[in-house]
Design a protein around this motif. Structure first.
Motif, PDB file in Angstrom:
ATOM      1  N   GLY A 110       0.830   2.619  -3.633  1.00 54.67           N
ATOM      2  CA  GLY A 110      -0.286   3.553  -3.510  1.00 54.67           C
ATOM      3  C   GLY A 110       0.121   4.895  -2.943  1.00 54.67           C
ATOM      4  N   GLU A 111       1.362   4.979  -2.455  1.00 53.50           N
ATOM      5  CA  GLU A 111       1.855   6.208  -1.820  1.00 53.50           C
ATOM      6  C   GLU A 111       0.860   6.697  -0.762  1.00 53.50           C
ATOM      7  N   GLU A 112       0.396   5.732   0.029  1.00 49.88           N
ATOM      8  CA  GLU A 112      -0.620   5.971   1.056  1.00 49.88           C
ATOM      9  C   GLU A 112       0.038   6.103   2.426  1.00 49.88           C
ATOM     10  N   ARG A 113      -0.140   7.245   3.092  1.00 46.91           N
ATOM     11  CA  ARG A 113       0.526   7.459   4.381  1.00 46.91           C
ATOM     12  C   ARG A 113      -0.141   6.705   5.524  1.00 46.91           C
ATOM     13  N   VAL A 155      -8.537   5.272   7.216  1.00 46.09           N
ATOM     14  CA  VAL A 155      -7.928   6.514   6.734  1.00 46.09           C
ATOM     15  C   VAL A 155      -8.533   7.686   7.496  1.00 46.09           C
ATOM     16  N   ALA A 205      -0.801   3.512   5.373  1.00 48.81           N
ATOM     17  CA  ALA A 205      -0.629   2.123   4.935  1.00 48.81           C
ATOM     18  C   ALA A 205      -0.638   1.147   6.100  1.00 48.81           C
ATOM     19  N   ARG A 226      -9.010  12.722   4.520  1.00 47.44           N
ATOM     20  CA  ARG A 226      -9.297  12.430   3.122  1.00 47.44           C
ATOM     21  C   ARG A 226      -8.888  13.594   2.236  1.00 47.44           C
ATOM     22  N   ILE A 277       0.833  -1.209   0.000  1.00 44.13           N
ATOM     23  CA  ILE A 277       0.000   0.000   0.000  1.00 44.13           C
ATOM     24  C   ILE A 277       0.867   1.258   0.000  1.00 44.13           C
ATOM     25  N   ARG A 278       1.940   1.228   0.762  1.00 43.29           N
ATOM     26  CA  ARG A 278       2.830   2.390   0.842  1.00 43.29           C
ATOM     27  C   ARG A 278       3.602   2.598  -0.459  1.00 43.29           C
ATOM     28  N   ARG A 324      -6.100   5.072  -3.237  1.00 42.95           N
ATOM     29  CA  ARG A 324      -4.689   4.694  -3.233  1.00 42.95           C
ATOM     30  C   ARG A 324      -4.503   3.205  -2.942  1.00 42.95           C
ATOM     31  N   THR A 325      -5.311   2.654  -2.054  1.00 44.50           N
ATOM     32  CA  THR A 325      -5.181   1.233  -1.718  1.00 44.50           C
ATOM     33  C   THR A 325      -5.575   0.353  -2.901  1.00 44.50           C
TER      34      THR A 325
END
Length: 304
Positions: free
Chosen positions: A151-154, A187, A156, A190, A147-148, A199-200
């Motif tokens: 997806g560059e998801e903080r 999350v 994750a 948003r 995911i990180r 992102r996920t």
């Protein structure tokens, strides 16, 4: 076949304009999709031309077979297999990356959080592991890393922990709606106008299809199969793809001088960078999915 799902080809005319060379040449559409670029190519090319189309999606191959054009050769496989084509045999190579509208809009494919469907996300539904199957056994660290990184998801780690907790409490996640709801709960903030699951879902799709690894292999193959003067045209839809393409073209088209040998002759470079193209305001207005598209163009050199 998904005849009820429509697809508007992004950067159709600019891509083919940049790609075109000899009317009797050999061209590769590395991602046939629903055939917009290939159809335009075939309309412009002469009777002696050849177009080789790759796609992992069996539905895309079925659409391609329906064209009934003897100039078109089909490969039901990843575009990484372009490396198997003869050296210096291709006049133009097009890669339109990402997922097509029919794939997104078909709930049975599991690509979108907007529709409830099986959590699949495979480009090729005839082989490989689905996202649901992977999530049955994947560890928290592995899920968070995907995911990180993709997806560059903080958030994750929080999402990965929520998936593991849900799995332990009620069993594996099997539907897109379940995953989207779980991610929304994990999350905390948003982005305006963006669903928290965006992102996920992107990350899982890229991972399960090894998209970035195959892109790197295909770019490397392009140097081998393009003729001198042949064009490389790549359309990307998110920063991870575009970064790989940008860095590849830059590395293959930029002089690097060794200060230890200042008078050494310049190394022959395999590509010439012809720049990037963005969709026009009119195209984005007509097709909002074109907004994030970036097209990069390069040309195979005579010496490289």
């Amino acid at each position: 076949m998904d005849q009820t799902f429509t697809h508007t080809t992004v950067l159709l005319q600019p891509a083919v304009d940049h790609l075109m060379g000899p009317l009797a040449g050999c061209y590769v559409d590395a991602t046939f999709g629903r055939g917009g670029h290939t159809r335009e190519l075939l309309n412009r090319l002469g009777p002696e031309a050849q177009v080789i189309a790759f796609d992992r999606d069996p539905q895309a191959i079925q659409v391609a077979q329906g064209l009934g054009d003897a100039r078109l050769s089909l490969r039901h496989e990843s575009f990484a297999h372009m490396a198997e084509l003869p050296p210096a045999s291709v006049d133009g190579l097009l890669m339109d990356l990402g997922v097509s509208s029919p794939q997104i809009d078909d709930p049975e494919r599991g690509f979108s959080f907007r529709f409830d469907g099986p959590l699949d996300m495979r480009m090729d539904t005839t082989r490989g592991q689905t996202v649901a199957q992977w999530l049955e056994t994947a560890g928290i660290d592995d899920i968070a890393e995907v995911i990180r990184d993709y997806g560059e998801e903080r958030f994750a780690v929080q999402i990965a922990k929520a998936i593991a907790a849900r799995r332990q409490a009620r069993g594996p996640i099997s539907s897109t709606a379940e995953l989207a709801e779980l991610v929304a709960g994990a999350v905390k903030t948003r982005e305006p106008g963006k669903d928290p699951a965006t992102r996920t879902f992107q990350a899982f799709r890229i991972f399960i299809n090894a998209e970035l690894e195959e892109l790197e292999q295909a770019l490397t193959a392009s140097l081998r199969i393009l003729k001198p003067g042949g064009k490389l045209v790549v359309i990307s839809f998110h920063s991870l793809e575009d970064r790989i393409v940008k860095q590849f073209i830059r590395a293959q088209s930029t002089e690097v001088y060794d200060r230890r040998v200042p008078f050494a002759p310049a190394k022959a470079l395999p590509l010439k960078d012809l720049g990037r193209v963005k969709p026009s305001e009119a195209e984005v207005s007509a097709n909002p999915r074109a907004r994030s598209a970036v097209m990069r163009v390069a040309q195979r050199t005579e010496q490289g």
